[in-house]
Design an enzyme around this catalytic site. Structure first.
Site, PDB file in Angstrom:
ATOM      1  N   HIS A  77     -26.649  10.976 -46.909  1.00  0.00           N
ATOM      2  CA  HIS A  77     -26.472   9.552 -47.119  1.00  0.00           C
ATOM      3  C   HIS A  77     -26.060   8.312 -46.304  1.00  0.00           C
ATOM      4  O   HIS A  77     -26.416   7.517 -45.838  1.00  0.00           O
ATOM      5  CB  HIS A  77     -26.074  10.229 -48.878  1.00  0.00           C
ATOM      6  CG  HIS A  77     -25.345   9.549 -49.602  1.00  0.00           C
ATOM      7  ND1 HIS A  77     -24.517   8.940 -50.139  1.00  0.00           N
ATOM      8  CD2 HIS A  77     -25.810   7.856 -49.540  1.00  0.00           C
ATOM      9  CE1 HIS A  77     -24.206   8.756 -51.239  1.00  0.00           C
ATOM     10  NE2 HIS A  77     -24.829   7.125 -50.845  1.00  0.00           N
ATOM     11  N   TRP A  80     -19.370   7.322 -43.959  1.00  0.00           N
ATOM     12  CA  TRP A  80     -18.579   6.817 -43.924  1.00  0.00           C
ATOM     13  C   TRP A  80     -16.906   7.086 -43.803  1.00  0.00           C
ATOM     14  O   TRP A  80     -16.814   7.681 -43.421  1.00  0.00           O
ATOM     15  CB  TRP A  80     -18.259   6.958 -45.951  1.00  0.00           C
ATOM     16  CG  TRP A  80     -19.929   7.501 -46.595  1.00  0.00           C
ATOM     17  CD1 TRP A  80     -20.592   6.313 -45.685  1.00  0.00           C
ATOM     18  CD2 TRP A  80     -19.592   7.124 -47.753  1.00  0.00           C
ATOM     19  NE1 TRP A  80     -21.890   6.603 -47.350  1.00  0.00           N
ATOM     20  CE2 TRP A  80     -20.629   7.638 -48.311  1.00  0.00           C
ATOM     21  CE3 TRP A  80     -18.971   8.235 -49.026  1.00  0.00           C
ATOM     22  CZ2 TRP A  80     -21.686   7.646 -49.349  1.00  0.00           C
ATOM     23  CZ3 TRP A  80     -19.315   8.887 -49.622  1.00  0.00           C
ATOM     24  CH2 TRP A  80     -21.148   8.426 -50.084  1.00  0.00           C
ATOM     25  N   TYR A  88     -11.527   3.719 -49.324  1.00  0.00           N
ATOM     26  CA  TYR A  88     -11.994   3.211 -48.636  1.00  0.00           C
ATOM     27  C   TYR A  88     -12.097   0.926 -48.815  1.00  0.00           C
ATOM     28  O   TYR A  88     -12.441   0.883 -50.153  1.00  0.00           O
ATOM     29  CB  TYR A  88     -13.686   3.470 -48.582  1.00  0.00           C
ATOM     30  CG  TYR A  88     -14.728   3.027 -49.363  1.00  0.00           C
ATOM     31  CD1 TYR A  88     -14.259   4.724 -50.969  1.00  0.00           C
ATOM     32  CD2 TYR A  88     -15.134   2.694 -49.905  1.00  0.00           C
ATOM     33  CE1 TYR A  88     -15.142   4.561 -52.004  1.00  0.00           C
ATOM     34  CE2 TYR A  88     -16.186   2.115 -51.001  1.00  0.00           C
ATOM     35  CZ  TYR A  88     -15.975   3.212 -51.643  1.00  0.00           C
ATOM     36  OH  TYR A  88     -17.110   3.532 -52.925  1.00  0.00           O
ATOM     37  N   GLU A 135     -26.266   0.837 -45.964  1.00  0.00           N
ATOM     38  CA  GLU A 135     -24.921   1.776 -45.512  1.00  0.00           C
ATOM     39  C   GLU A 135     -24.523   1.441 -44.407  1.00  0.00           C
ATOM     40  O   GLU A 135     -23.357   1.397 -44.481  1.00  0.00           O
ATOM     41  CB  GLU A 135     -25.717   2.904 -44.937  1.00  0.00           C
ATOM     42  CG  GLU A 135     -26.533   3.757 -46.444  1.00  0.00           C
ATOM     43  CD  GLU A 135     -25.332   4.500 -46.926  1.00  0.00           C
ATOM     44  OE1 GLU A 135     -24.255   4.691 -46.981  1.00  0.00           O
ATOM     45  OE2 GLU A 135     -25.345   4.741 -48.218  1.00  0.00           O
ATOM     46  N   LYS A 138     -22.034  -1.779 -45.713  1.00  0.00           N
ATOM     47  CA  LYS A 138     -21.670  -1.495 -46.789  1.00  0.00           C
ATOM     48  C   LYS A 138     -20.667  -0.641 -46.025  1.00  0.00           C
ATOM     49  O   LYS A 138     -18.902  -0.664 -46.453  1.00  0.00           O
ATOM     50  CB  LYS A 138     -21.651  -0.049 -48.007  1.00  0.00           C
ATOM     51  CG  LYS A 138     -20.757  -0.136 -48.562  1.00  0.00           C
ATOM     52  CD  LYS A 138     -20.966   0.517 -50.360  1.00  0.00           C
ATOM     53  CE  LYS A 138     -20.524   0.686 -50.850  1.00  0.00           C
ATOM     54  NZ  LYS A 138     -20.469   2.065 -52.390  1.00  0.00           N
ATOM     55  N   HIS A 139     -20.644   0.504 -44.977  1.00  0.00           N
ATOM     56  CA  HIS A 139     -20.159   1.941 -44.581  1.00  0.00           C
ATOM     57  C   HIS A 139     -19.877   1.117 -42.637  1.00  0.00           C
ATOM     58  O   HIS A 139     -18.767   1.513 -42.282  1.00  0.00           O
ATOM     59  CB  HIS A 139     -20.101   2.402 -44.674  1.00  0.00           C
ATOM     60  CG  HIS A 139     -20.193   3.086 -46.198  1.00  0.00           C
ATOM     61  ND1 HIS A 139     -19.425   3.522 -46.877  1.00  0.00           N
ATOM     62  CD2 HIS A 139     -21.672   2.785 -47.147  1.00  0.00           C
ATOM     63  CE1 HIS A 139     -19.899   3.471 -47.801  1.00  0.00           C
ATOM     64  NE2 HIS A 139     -21.087   3.499 -48.609  1.00  0.00           N
TER      65      HIS A 139
HETATM   66  C1  LIG Z   1     -30.998   8.615 -56.641  1.00  0.00           C
HETATM   67  O1  LIG Z   1     -29.956   8.358 -54.999  1.00  0.00           O
HETATM   68  C2  LIG Z   1     -28.373   7.981 -56.565  1.00  0.00           C
HETATM   69  C3  LIG Z   1     -27.968   7.745 -55.684  1.00  0.00           C
HETATM   70  O2  LIG Z   1     -27.941   6.965 -54.577  1.00  0.00           O
HETATM   71  C4  LIG Z   1     -27.946   9.252 -57.742  1.00  0.00           C
HETATM   72  O3  LIG Z   1     -26.536   8.420 -58.009  1.00  0.00           O
HETATM   73  C5  LIG Z   1     -29.122   9.544 -58.430  1.00  0.00           C
HETATM   74  O4  LIG Z   1     -28.606  10.730 -59.332  1.00  0.00           O
HETATM   75  C6  LIG Z   1     -30.414   9.522 -57.834  1.00  0.00           C
HETATM   76  N1  LIG Z   1     -31.772   9.961 -58.621  1.00  0.00           N
HETATM   77  C7  LIG Z   1     -32.898  10.950 -58.668  1.00  0.00           C
HETATM   78  C8  LIG Z   1     -33.615  10.621 -59.831  1.00  0.00           C
HETATM   79  O5  LIG Z   1     -32.359  11.990 -57.432  1.00  0.00           O
END
Ligand SMILES: *[C@@H]1O[C@H](CO)[C@@H](O)[C@H](O)[C@H]1NC(C)=O
Ligand SMILES: *[C@@H]1O[C@H](CO)[C@@H](O)[C@H](O)[C@H]1NC(C)=O
Ligand SMILES: *[C@@H]1O[C@H](CO)[C@@H](O)[C@H](O)[C@H]1NC(C)=O
Ligand SMILES: *[C@@H]1O[C@H](CO)[C@@H](O)[C@H](O)[C@H]1NC(C)=O
Length: 262
Positions: A77, A80, A88, A135, A138-139
């Site tokens: 991901h 951060w 943050y 990313e 933002k971070h």
């Molecule tokens: C896609 O990623 C977001 C976070 O970036 C997450 O909240 C969401 O659950 C994800 N969706 C799926 C369908 O996996």
């Protein structure tokens, strides 16, 4: 003759200097003795001490719908810089919120890093480039130790490869899938697990520190590995830490799902 010789020597020295200038580098911060979030006095040099973002979180996804990344690996991901209490800063320098991460990495010769990111650092809803821009902007722009002033002979955008390289290096040292599998915790559409068993399997590999485990609809989908750092994000020493806040991740204590990607 003498003056010509002298001139030549000066010209040579100038050339050497020019090469060093082209090669701008992050501060080495040798002997940094203050661990971020643990200082007891004011530390003036925030190029060798991460502040105010002293908690560095290497965050990972387990995305099953839609599937992201290999069936037998979690994905990145981000990295951060949180304050030491769960809060943050975000988007700290809009002028450095670059929209050309791919080109920047290529321009610094980081093709291997980029190809790794194209497998292990992807979002579930946009392109890699857009996710990396998000990313970074933002971070990444909030990492004090990666600010332009922290590089000797700063070459514009050179903090970007440092951010992505460190994040990928950390991720490679955190094989969540293998650690869970070693404890008999593998993806399944029918089997479920105890949260405490998942946490124990990860904590054991994080120097005994707690690893944040996040769930959505009772299924694990995120982990956060917390660190504090001696020195900079580019060249420093990352020390495992526990979460610094009470976010419990929304997982049930029993019946936790770990859904397969295939
Ligand atoms: C896609 O990623 C977001 C976070 O970036 C997450 O909240 C969401 O659950 C994800 N969706 C799926 C369908 O996996
Ligand atoms: C730690 O360092 C920061 C940055 O210099 C400073 O603002 C903070 O007050 C310091 N913490 C302590 C407990 O001295
Ligand atoms: C990326 O974008 C920045 C600012 O927008 C620019 O200064 C830089 O030259 C670009 N880098 C490459 C390799 O295209
Ligand atoms: C990438 O990070 C690793 C681990 O911190 C380091 O050994 C390596 O020198 C870095 N590479 C570049 C190109 O910055």
């Amino acid at each position: 003759m003498t003056s010509l010789r002298k001139l030549t020597a000066e010209a040579l020295a100038g050339l050497c200097l020019a090469q060093i200038v082209l090669g701008g580098a992050p501060k080495q911060c040798a002997g940094a003795t203050e661990l971020s979030c643990h200082n007891t006095t004011t530390i003036a040099d925030t190029c060798c001490f991460n502040y105010p973002g002293g908690s560095l979180l290497q965050t990972q996804f387990w995305d099953t719908d839609p599937v992201v990344g290999p069936d037998d690996s979690w994905t990145i991901h981000g990295l951060w810089p949180d304050h030491c209490d769960g809060t943050y800063d975000s988007t700290c320098d809009s002028r450095r919120a670059y929209k050309n991460i791919t080109s920047i990495l290529k321009s610094f010769g980081n093709d291997d890093l980029l190809s790794y990111m194209e497998t292990y650092w992807l979002p579930n809803d946009s392109t890699g480039e857009e996710f990396w821009e998000h990313e970074w902007g933002k971070h990444g722009t909030c990492v004090s130790t990666l600010e332009p002033d922290c590089f000797t002979d700063y070459q514009p955008t050179e903090e970007v490869p440092s951010y992505f390289n460190t994040t990928v290096s950390l991720f490679k040292s955190l094989p969540t899938y293998e650690w869970l599998a070693d404890a008999g915790i593998t993806p399944s559409s029918s089997k479920t697990y105890k949260l405490a068993d998942i946490q124990a399997a990860l904590s054991k590999n994080h120097n005994g520190e707690t690893v944040y485990v996040g769930c959505s609809s009772g299924a694990i989908n995120q982990v956060y590995y917390y660190y504090n750092v001696y020195g900079s994000v580019a060249t420093g020493q990352f020390v495992p830490a526990s979460p610094d806040n009470s976010d419990d991740g929304n997982c049930p204590s029993t019946g936790v799902k770990y859904l397969p990607k295939n």
